[in-house]
Write a protein that holds these residues in place. Structure first.
Motif, PDB file in Angstrom:
ATOM      1  N   THR A 294       0.836  -1.206   0.000  1.00 37.00           N
ATOM      2  CA  THR A 294       0.000   0.000   0.000  1.00 37.00           C
ATOM      3  C   THR A 294       0.870   1.255   0.000  1.00 37.00           C
ATOM      4  O   THR A 294       0.535   2.257  -0.636  1.00 37.00           O
ATOM      5  CB  THR A 294      -0.940   0.004   1.233  1.00 37.00           C
ATOM      6  OG1 THR A 294      -1.784  -1.152   1.185  1.00 37.00           O
ATOM      7  CG2 THR A 294      -1.801   1.259   1.275  1.00 37.00           C
ATOM      8  N   GLN A 295       2.013   1.194   0.686  1.00 36.57           N
ATOM      9  CA  GLN A 295       2.936   2.332   0.760  1.00 36.57           C
ATOM     10  C   GLN A 295       3.866   2.408  -0.450  1.00 36.57           C
ATOM     11  O   GLN A 295       4.729   3.288  -0.524  1.00 36.57           O
ATOM     12  CB  GLN A 295       3.776   2.226   2.040  1.00 36.57           C
ATOM     13  CG  GLN A 295       2.986   2.374   3.323  1.00 36.57           C
ATOM     14  CD  GLN A 295       3.834   2.070   4.561  1.00 36.57           C
ATOM     15  OE1 GLN A 295       5.059   2.067   4.510  1.00 36.57           O
ATOM     16  NE2 GLN A 295       3.180   1.797   5.680  1.00 36.57           N
ATOM     17  N   GLY A 296       3.687   1.469  -1.394  1.00 38.17           N
ATOM     18  CA  GLY A 296       4.544   1.470  -2.577  1.00 38.17           C
ATOM     19  C   GLY A 296       5.884   0.807  -2.373  1.00 38.17           C
ATOM     20  O   GLY A 296       6.805   0.963  -3.181  1.00 38.17           O
ATOM     21  N   LYS A 297       6.019   0.039  -1.283  1.00 37.84           N
ATOM     22  CA  LYS A 297       7.265  -0.671  -1.002  1.00 37.84           C
ATOM     23  C   LYS A 297       7.106  -2.142  -1.399  1.00 37.84           C
ATOM     24  O   LYS A 297       6.036  -2.718  -1.229  1.00 37.84           O
ATOM     25  CB  LYS A 297       7.610  -0.578   0.494  1.00 37.84           C
ATOM     26  CG  LYS A 297       7.785   0.852   0.977  1.00 37.84           C
ATOM     27  CD  LYS A 297       7.886   0.913   2.488  1.00 37.84           C
ATOM     28  CE  LYS A 297       7.970   2.364   2.976  1.00 37.84           C
ATOM     29  NZ  LYS A 297       7.909   2.464   4.448  1.00 37.84           N
ATOM     30  N   ILE A 298       8.155  -2.732  -1.905  1.00 33.26           N
ATOM     31  CA  ILE A 298       8.121  -4.144  -2.288  1.00 33.26           C
ATOM     32  C   ILE A 298       8.900  -4.945  -1.245  1.00 33.26           C
ATOM     33  O   ILE A 298      10.134  -4.796  -1.154  1.00 33.26           O
ATOM     34  CB  ILE A 298       8.741  -4.361  -3.691  1.00 33.26           C
ATOM     35  CG1 ILE A 298       8.049  -3.472  -4.719  1.00 33.26           C
ATOM     36  CG2 ILE A 298       8.652  -5.843  -4.083  1.00 33.26           C
ATOM     37  CD1 ILE A 298       6.562  -3.716  -4.880  1.00 33.26           C
ATOM     38  N   PRO A 299       8.220  -5.776  -0.462  1.00 38.90           N
ATOM     39  CA  PRO A 299       8.933  -6.580   0.540  1.00 38.90           C
ATOM     40  C   PRO A 299       9.915  -7.542  -0.129  1.00 38.90           C
ATOM     41  O   PRO A 299       9.570  -8.206  -1.102  1.00 38.90           O
ATOM     42  CB  PRO A 299       7.802  -7.350   1.247  1.00 38.90           C
ATOM     43  CG  PRO A 299       6.544  -6.617   0.908  1.00 38.90           C
ATOM     44  CD  PRO A 299       6.773  -6.013  -0.443  1.00 38.90           C
ATOM     45  N   GLN A 300      11.126  -7.591   0.369  1.00 35.86           N
ATOM     46  CA  GLN A 300      12.152  -8.465  -0.187  1.00 35.86           C
ATOM     47  C   GLN A 300      12.902  -9.178   0.923  1.00 35.86           C
ATOM     48  O   GLN A 300      12.970  -8.692   2.045  1.00 35.86           O
ATOM     49  CB  GLN A 300      13.143  -7.654  -1.040  1.00 35.86           C
ATOM     50  CG  GLN A 300      12.524  -7.058  -2.298  1.00 35.86           C
ATOM     51  CD  GLN A 300      13.516  -6.209  -3.074  1.00 35.86           C
ATOM     52  OE1 GLN A 300      14.295  -5.462  -2.486  1.00 35.86           O
ATOM     53  NE2 GLN A 300      13.491  -6.316  -4.395  1.00 35.86           N
ATOM     54  N   GLY A 301      13.466 -10.328   0.578  1.00 32.50           N
ATOM     55  CA  GLY A 301      14.328 -11.036   1.521  1.00 32.50           C
ATOM     56  C   GLY A 301      13.630 -12.009   2.430  1.00 32.50           C
ATOM     57  O   GLY A 301      14.218 -12.463   3.419  1.00 32.50           O
ATOM     58  N   ALA A 302      12.386 -12.377   2.109  1.00 29.42           N
ATOM     59  CA  ALA A 302      11.672 -13.349   2.950  1.00 29.42           C
ATOM     60  C   ALA A 302      12.379 -14.696   2.913  1.00 29.42           C
ATOM     61  O   ALA A 302      12.907 -15.089   1.864  1.00 29.42           O
ATOM     62  CB  ALA A 302      10.231 -13.499   2.473  1.00 29.42           C
ATOM     63  N   PRO A 303      12.405 -15.418   4.031  1.00 31.53           N
ATOM     64  CA  PRO A 303      13.057 -16.736   4.049  1.00 31.53           C
ATOM     65  C   PRO A 303      12.390 -17.693   3.067  1.00 31.53           C
ATOM     66  O   PRO A 303      11.174 -17.683   2.906  1.00 31.53           O
ATOM     67  CB  PRO A 303      12.854 -17.214   5.493  1.00 31.53           C
ATOM     68  CG  PRO A 303      12.491 -16.005   6.278  1.00 31.53           C
ATOM     69  CD  PRO A 303      11.825 -15.067   5.332  1.00 31.53           C
ATOM     70  N   GLU A 304      13.200 -18.511   2.414  1.00 31.87           N
ATOM     71  CA  GLU A 304      12.668 -19.481   1.462  1.00 31.87           C
ATOM     72  C   GLU A 304      12.422 -20.816   2.151  1.00 31.87           C
ATOM     73  O   GLU A 304      13.198 -21.236   3.006  1.00 31.87           O
ATOM     74  CB  GLU A 304      13.635 -19.659   0.291  1.00 31.87           C
ATOM     75  CG  GLU A 304      13.755 -18.421  -0.583  1.00 31.87           C
ATOM     76  CD  GLU A 304      14.632 -18.655  -1.804  1.00 31.87           C
ATOM     77  OE1 GLU A 304      15.071 -19.810  -2.006  1.00 31.87           O
ATOM     78  OE2 GLU A 304      14.864 -17.690  -2.550  1.00 31.87           O
TER      79      GLU A 304
END
Length: 329
Positions: A294-304
């Motif tokens: 919503t804030q225009g940020k792309i979450p990255q780095g989530a554990p696989e």
């Protein structure tokens, strides 16, 4: 004046070798509400009612003994297996007997994104009948709803219409912020347990705990980036033998990270859950991701997820992690 170098040396020693009290950083005061989906059991089609009862008894015993407040979310379709309906309903009743609360997870675990608004609304209503009755017997109301697959709508209009429908029926949506996909480990654990493969069970539990620990660390860091602080978190788990046997170890892990356990109602009082949220998409996700996007940020780095877990899950035809109460072919 000769004493000055001695004084400086003493001060320097204190700064280099701090006392044990100052050396230990204070644990953060983190808070988490525990929610458990897919009642009476995530794998209700593969477990007879006697095993569901045994699993429920063990799980609830741990929750009660550790004084963990929990809301369990029900798929009522899983109650309707010929010859077992009464016992499966009794397993639900046990949650209330032990002092916990029940919420609605739809009748058949229908995705709003897949079935459309009207069919989904019907599934929500159909999923209320037994749960409302059991709650009413204890003068409790059905007040929480959890979206299957965390699917909140493909477009904003559908999402807002669904939200208005839920409010009209007296529900508050139960979001989630912590999710280690325990259901993927649970299916493998169930298979290993049936085959009495204790070595594999131990490996699954080790991976399950390590993956959740990594997920918690990721979410804590993402929370600060998106919200500005770590809000009261809401953990998503599923009713399974894996949780019945090992949820205590997961709670120990949370305590080591500085968490204390609170009610869902308390968690929802955090101002973070009032943040703007316009997330829509094919895939459901946690609410920290909702707020980030919503804030225009792309979450990255989530554990696989470990690749062997994914591969084995597919081999066992458990790729969705969600099953009905119907007898498999």
């Amino acid at each position: 004046m000769k004493q000055l170098p001695i004084l400086l040396a003493a001060l320097l020693a204190i700064s280099i070798f701090p006392t044990p009290v100052t050396a230990q950083a204070a644990k953060p005061d983190r808070q988490v509400a525990v929610t458990i989906d897919d009642l009476p059991a995530g794998m209700a089609d593969r477990l007879p009612a006697t095993e569901i009862t045994a699993m429920t008894t063990k799980l609830l015993g741990t929750l009660r003994d550790q004084k963990i407040p929990v809301v369990g979310f029900v798929n009522e379709k899983k109650l309707y297996k010929p010859g077992e309906v009464d016992e499966r309903i009794k397993a639900l009743q046990m949650w209330l007997d032990y002092g916990f609360e029940l919420g609605n997870h739809t009748f058949s675990h229908a995705s709003l994104n897949q079935v459309g608004l009207k069919a989904w609304e019907d599934d929500v209503i159909q999923g209320e009948s037994v749960t409302r009755m059991l709650l009413a017997q204890r003068k409790m109301k059905l007040r929480y709803f959890r979206h299957p697959y965390l699917d909140t709508g493909r477009d904003l209009l559908s999402r807002r219409q669904a939200e208005a429908f839920l409010v009209e029926r007296g529900y508050r949506i139960a979001p989630i912020t912590l999710d280690g996909w325990d259901w993927m480990f649970a299916g493998l654990y169930e298979d290993a347990k049936k085959r009495n493969d204790t070595v594999l069970q131990q490996q699954i539990v080790k991976e399950y705990l390590a993956h959740h620990d990594a997920e918690f660390a990721y979410t804590e860091q993402l929370s600060v980036k998106v919200v500005g602080y770590e809000p009261k978190q809401i953990l998503l788990l599923h009713a399974s033998n894996l949780e019945a046997d090992h949820i205590g170890e997961l709670f120990d892990l949370l305590r080591k990270r500085g968490y204390r356990f609170i009610t869902l109602e308390d968690a929802l009082g955090d101002q973070a859950y009032s943040l703007p949220d316009t997330y829509v998409g094919e895939e459901g996700s946690g609410w920290i991701e909702h707020w980030a996007i919503t804030q225009g940020k792309i979450p990255q780095g989530a554990p696989e997820m470990p690749q062997w877990v994914i591969d084995r899950t597919k081999e066992l035809h458990m790729s969705t992690g969600q099953v009905s109460a119907e007898t498999p072919n």
